[in-house]
Design an enzyme around this catalytic site. Structure first.
Site, PDB file in Angstrom:
ATOM      1  N   ALA A 167     -17.508 -20.597  17.267  1.00 27.97           N
ATOM      2  CA  ALA A 167     -17.418 -21.542  16.151  1.00 27.97           C
ATOM      3  C   ALA A 167     -17.353 -20.865  14.793  1.00 27.97           C
ATOM      4  O   ALA A 167     -16.939 -21.493  13.813  1.00 27.97           O
ATOM      5  CB  ALA A 167     -18.616 -22.495  16.187  1.00 27.97           C
ATOM      6  N   ASP A 168     -17.746 -19.600  14.714  1.00 28.51           N
ATOM      7  CA  ASP A 168     -17.759 -18.915  13.416  1.00 28.51           C
ATOM      8  C   ASP A 168     -17.415 -17.441  13.604  1.00 28.51           C
ATOM      9  O   ASP A 168     -18.228 -16.558  13.305  1.00 28.51           O
ATOM     10  CB  ASP A 168     -19.131 -19.074  12.753  1.00 28.51           C
ATOM     11  CG  ASP A 168     -19.137 -18.571  11.315  1.00 28.51           C
ATOM     12  OD1 ASP A 168     -18.042 -18.464  10.716  1.00 28.51           O
ATOM     13  OD2 ASP A 168     -20.229 -18.281  10.790  1.00 28.51           O
ATOM     14  N   LEU A 169     -16.215 -17.178  14.083  1.00 30.06           N
ATOM     15  CA  LEU A 169     -15.797 -15.793  14.306  1.00 30.06           C
ATOM     16  C   LEU A 169     -15.493 -15.154  12.957  1.00 30.06           C
ATOM     17  O   LEU A 169     -14.479 -15.437  12.330  1.00 30.06           O
ATOM     18  CB  LEU A 169     -14.566 -15.743  15.211  1.00 30.06           C
ATOM     19  CG  LEU A 169     -14.126 -14.331  15.631  1.00 30.06           C
ATOM     20  CD1 LEU A 169     -15.220 -13.648  16.459  1.00 30.06           C
ATOM     21  CD2 LEU A 169     -12.822 -14.374  16.409  1.00 30.06           C
TER      22      LEU A 169
END
Length: 238
Positions: A167-169
């Site tokens: 979700a937050d690379l």
């Protein structure tokens, strides 16, 4: 699948079925480890993550905090809709499954969920990746050659082929150890999805945005456009 037990009234312990450690409520309290002089470091960003040592093993303790506008009003409270639907349980189960697939992620040890009426707060303990630094901090000190960037791209592709959505690379969540192995961390809100070029490209775009942001923000940041092309080359090798 993770096992669930009770530490106290409305306090739940999530752990691996084969977890040999005797986990208590104290494990999730930084002050407990500080009193034992077991804190080995901390990572200070929007919030603090603690590193501690216990029985010759190093661990990471992370509390779940809300981000964005909601985080200004409910710092660490999440609406409770069932334990197995909580963010902490979902991340723990995802980490277990990824490990079974042989993907390079931290080992989940235990997690705690405390329910208060319609809200819950949570913490998770994982093993610390040995001799590793996040790529963000590395790039503040030195450049990485394009072979390393290809390895980063190849590793991301392995996750994508397995259907893992991060979700937050961003560049803070990619780590490199002293053997040159790439690891990916922080799978809060991550999940398995049917492999699809749309969300996979969005993942890559998010990473590129974070690199450009840090390049503009930091006084020293050893990253160039050709490094990104090397990453894409590695991504396409799989």
């Amino acid at each position: 699948m993770p096992t669930i037990s009770k530490l106290a009234k409305q306090t739940y312990l999530i752990s691996s079925a084969n977890q040999p450690l005797d986990i208590s409520d104290n494990w999730f309290e930084p002050a407990f480890w500080q009193n034992q002089n077991a804190i080995t470091g901390q990572s200070v960003g929007r919030n603090t993550t603690y590193f501690f040592a216990h029985q010759q093993q190093n661990y990471v303790l992370r509390h779940y905090y809300r981000g964005g506008l909601i985080g200004k009003f409910a710092n660490d409270g999440y609406f409770y809709t069932g334990l197995k639907r909580s963010r902490v349980y979902c991340e723990f189960a995802l980490l277990e499954k990824m490990q079974q697939l042989g993907l390079p992620v931290p080992t989940p040890i235990a997690a705690r969920l405390i329910r208060t009426l319609h809200l819950y707060s949570a913490d998770i303990v994982m093993t610390q990746i040995p001799n590793a630094s996040d790529v963000f901090h590395i790039l503040q000190k030195q450049a990485l050659d394009n072979q390393v960037w290809q390895t980063i791209g190849k590793t991301i592709a392995q996750f994508h082929q397995a259907g893992v959505f991060h979700a937050d690379l961003n560049i803070h969540n990619i780590m490199l150890d002293n053997q040159g192995k790439v690891w990916i961390i922080d799978f809060d809100r991550g999940r398995f999805k049917t492999p699809d070029k749309s969300w996979q490209q969005n993942n890559l775009n998010r990473l590129l945005v974070s690199l450009k942001k840090e390049k503009n923000k930091q006084a020293q940041f050893y990253w160039q456009d050709d490094n990104w092309q090397a990453l894409l080359t590695g991504y396409q090798i799989i």
